[in-house]
Design an enzyme around this catalytic site. Structure first.
Site, PDB file in Angstrom:
ATOM      1  N   HIS A 283      32.435   1.983  13.367  1.00 42.39           N
ATOM      2  CA  HIS A 283      31.009   2.046  13.674  1.00 42.39           C
ATOM      3  C   HIS A 283      30.474   0.652  14.003  1.00 42.39           C
ATOM      4  CE1 HIS A 283      26.704   2.430  12.183  1.00 42.39           C
ATOM      5  NE2 HIS A 283      26.776   3.394  13.081  1.00 42.39           N
TER       6      HIS A 283
ATOM      7  N   GLU B 194      33.250   2.140  18.436  1.00 40.72           N
ATOM      8  CA  GLU B 194      31.942   2.580  18.940  1.00 40.72           C
ATOM      9  C   GLU B 194      31.195   1.491  19.713  1.00 40.72           C
ATOM     10  OE1 GLU B 194      28.563   2.841  16.442  1.00 40.72           O
ATOM     11  OE2 GLU B 194      27.773   4.623  17.434  1.00 40.72           O
TER      12      GLU B 194
ATOM     13  N   ASP C  41      27.141   1.133  21.033  1.00 44.23           N
ATOM     14  CA  ASP C  41      25.776   1.579  21.322  1.00 44.23           C
ATOM     15  C   ASP C  41      25.341   0.831  22.573  1.00 44.23           C
ATOM     16  OD1 ASP C  41      25.268   3.212  18.927  1.00 44.23           O
ATOM     17  OD2 ASP C  41      25.345   1.326  17.839  1.00 44.23           O
TER      18      ASP C  41
ATOM     19  N   HIS D 288      22.781  -2.136  19.195  1.00 48.77           N
ATOM     20  CA  HIS D 288      22.356  -0.898  18.534  1.00 48.77           C
ATOM     21  C   HIS D 288      20.945  -0.476  18.916  1.00 48.77           C
ATOM     22  CE1 HIS D 288      20.657   1.610  15.289  1.00 48.77           C
ATOM     23  NE2 HIS D 288      21.781   2.251  15.516  1.00 48.77           N
TER      24      HIS D 288
ATOM     25  N   GLU E 197      27.621   5.299  22.857  1.00 46.85           N
ATOM     26  CA  GLU E 197      26.380   6.060  22.616  1.00 46.85           C
ATOM     27  C   GLU E 197      25.314   5.621  23.605  1.00 46.85           C
ATOM     28  OE1 GLU E 197      24.569   5.925  18.673  1.00 46.85           O
ATOM     29  OE2 GLU E 197      22.706   6.763  19.502  1.00 46.85           O
TER      30      GLU E 197
HETATM   31  O1  G3P Z   1      26.351   7.099  16.581  1.00 49.07           O
HETATM   32  C1  G3P Z   1      26.683   7.451  15.285  1.00 49.07           C
HETATM   33  C2  G3P Z   1      25.838   6.645  14.412  1.00 49.07           C
HETATM   34  O2  G3P Z   1      26.013   5.332  14.844  1.00 49.07           O
HETATM   35  C3  G3P Z   1      24.420   7.074  14.562  1.00 49.07           C
HETATM   36  O3  G3P Z   1      23.607   6.244  13.984  1.00 49.07           O
HETATM   37  O4  G3P Z   1      21.786   4.727  14.285  1.00 49.07           O
HETATM   38  O5  G3P Z   1      24.045   3.840  13.753  1.00 49.07           O
HETATM   39  O6  G3P Z   1      23.543   4.728  16.033  1.00 49.07           O
HETATM   40  P1  G3P Z   1      23.237   4.803  14.554  1.00 49.07           P
HETATM   41 CA    CA Z   2      25.651   4.761  17.210  1.00 45.80          CA
END
Ligand code: G3P
Ligand code: CA
Length: 365
Positions: free
Chosen positions: A39, A66, A68, A81, A174
């Site tokens: 993450h 991941e 963002d 993020h 994302e």
């Molecule tokens: O994308 C999964 C998780 O990361 C969702 O929460 O706010 O950390 O993007 P966030």
């Molecule tokens: Ca995320």
């Protein structure tokens, strides 16, 4: 709001109701091993979304890493993020006076060249005029080593490592705040898909999941954008609590966009609807439990019956982030992978989650 609901849910986890099932945890014989999703990289150890955190996650053996994604003023795809720069960089010091009326420094107000001048650091909050680390045990503030990176820089890193190490580690981009970007004349989904295509991510067999909180945008990606681009990537519907305001245009653009409602995604019968346009769901982990008994509710069962994978977020080992019912982070992860049979976990500590997953895999059924 997320913090208070989190605390509430943690108090509902009863140690006695979980103890026996944790001990009996084993990986299902009928499913693929749960995937470990780093993450924001190995963000428990290095500033989130830094290339260093991504390289560390790779070295730790994460299955997916991941990203963002938000856009700059000149349409660069940034790995960040938030659509804001002010919680992970020194933007306020370098570009004073360029915050909007809400006090935030929007990435879309700065060019990539300007953003590259910034120092990126561990996530912090302002308290009494001081920058305070959100997670104090993590990498210290005040380092100047890190920079905001672009999606292409990160994909080059991961694909380069895949080449040199002979692996197929995946990516998990994302698409952030599509409504906010659209209001600024930016089609972030189209831009991300084109970039992924450029790097060879085309089909459902490729090592990529595309995630988004915005259901309408995911349907658009599935039904309009991907067919046009000749792509068919796996999509994941992220699920928030409606009162988090996730997906709202809570910004200084003066938009009138209704807050998204996620209640229907938590109700029985939702999985079949989501399976119409996605291959998986990404719920906040407490959503999967009956708050009174801490046993699984309908969501995982219905998701699996509809052919959806379940990848809950976010498994953190920091003080206060492990539900009270679990002695250790490892028990927490083992319960979700081994007992609840989720198909993957988003975690800031991919090394520790991987050890748990691998231990469960090695256990006799
Ligand atoms: O994308 C999964 C998780 O990361 C969702 O929460 O706010 O950390 O993007 P966030
Ligand atoms: Ca995320």
């Amino acid at each position: 709001m997320r913090v208070s609901i989190f605390s509430l849910c943690l108090s509902f986890f009863s140690l006695s109701s979980l103890f026996s099932v944790v001990l009996e945890a084993s990986v299902s014989d009928s499913s693929s091993p749960a995937v470990i999703i780093a993450h924001r990289g190995a963000s428990g150890y290095l500033p989130e979304h830094s290339l260093a955190a991504k390289a560390l996650a790779y070295g730790m053996g994460a299955d997916y890493i991941e990203q963002d994604i938000v856009m700059s003023k000149d349409d660069a795809l940034l790995v960040l993020h938030d659509p804001f720069l002010d919680r992970v960089t020194n933007v306020a010091a370098v570009y004073p006076g360029r915050a909007r009326s809400d006090g935030r420094y929007y990435a879309m107000d700065f060019t990539l060249a300007e953003i590259k001048q910034l120092e990126m650091t561990e996530i912090f909050e302002e308290k009494n005029g001081q920058a305070v680390q959100k997670y104090p045990a993590r990498f210290p503030l005040g380092q100047s080593t890190f920079r905001v990176s672009t999606l292409s820089e990160e994909l080059e890193l991961i694909q380069g490592l895949n080449h040199s190490m002979g692996k197929r580690i995946g990516i998990y981009p994302e698409i952030k705040a599509p409504a906010l970007h659209r209001a600024a004349g930016k089609d972030i989904s189209l831009a991300v898909l084109k970039e992924l295509k450029k790097f060879g991510y085309l089909s459902a067999q490729d090592q990529v999941y595309v995630q988004c909180f915005d259901a309408n945008e995911l349907m658009r990606i599935d039904r309009e954008l991907m067919p046009k681009l000749g792509m068919d990537l796996k999509l994941v519907q992220l699920i928030a609590m409606t009162d988090w305001g996730e997906g709202m245009s809570n910004n200084a653009l003066g938009l009138k966009v209704e807050p998204y409602n996620y209640d229907w995604m938590l109700a029985p019968g939702a999985a079949e609807k989501i399976a119409d346009y996605a291959e998986g769901i990404g719920p906040w982990f407490p959503m999967l439990l009956n708050a009174d008994t801490a046993q699984a509710n309908h969501m995982i069962r219905e998701a699996h019956a509809a052919g959806l994978q379940v990848h809950p977020y976010t498994f953190r080992a920091d003080p206060g982030q492990v539900p009270k019912a679990f002695k250790h982070f490892e028990d927490f992860v083992a319960y979700f992978i081994g007992t609840l049979k989720v198909d993957g976990v988003f975690t800031d500590f991919p090394d520790r989650a991987k050890v748990v997953r691998d231990r469960l895999l090695a256990q006799p059924l």
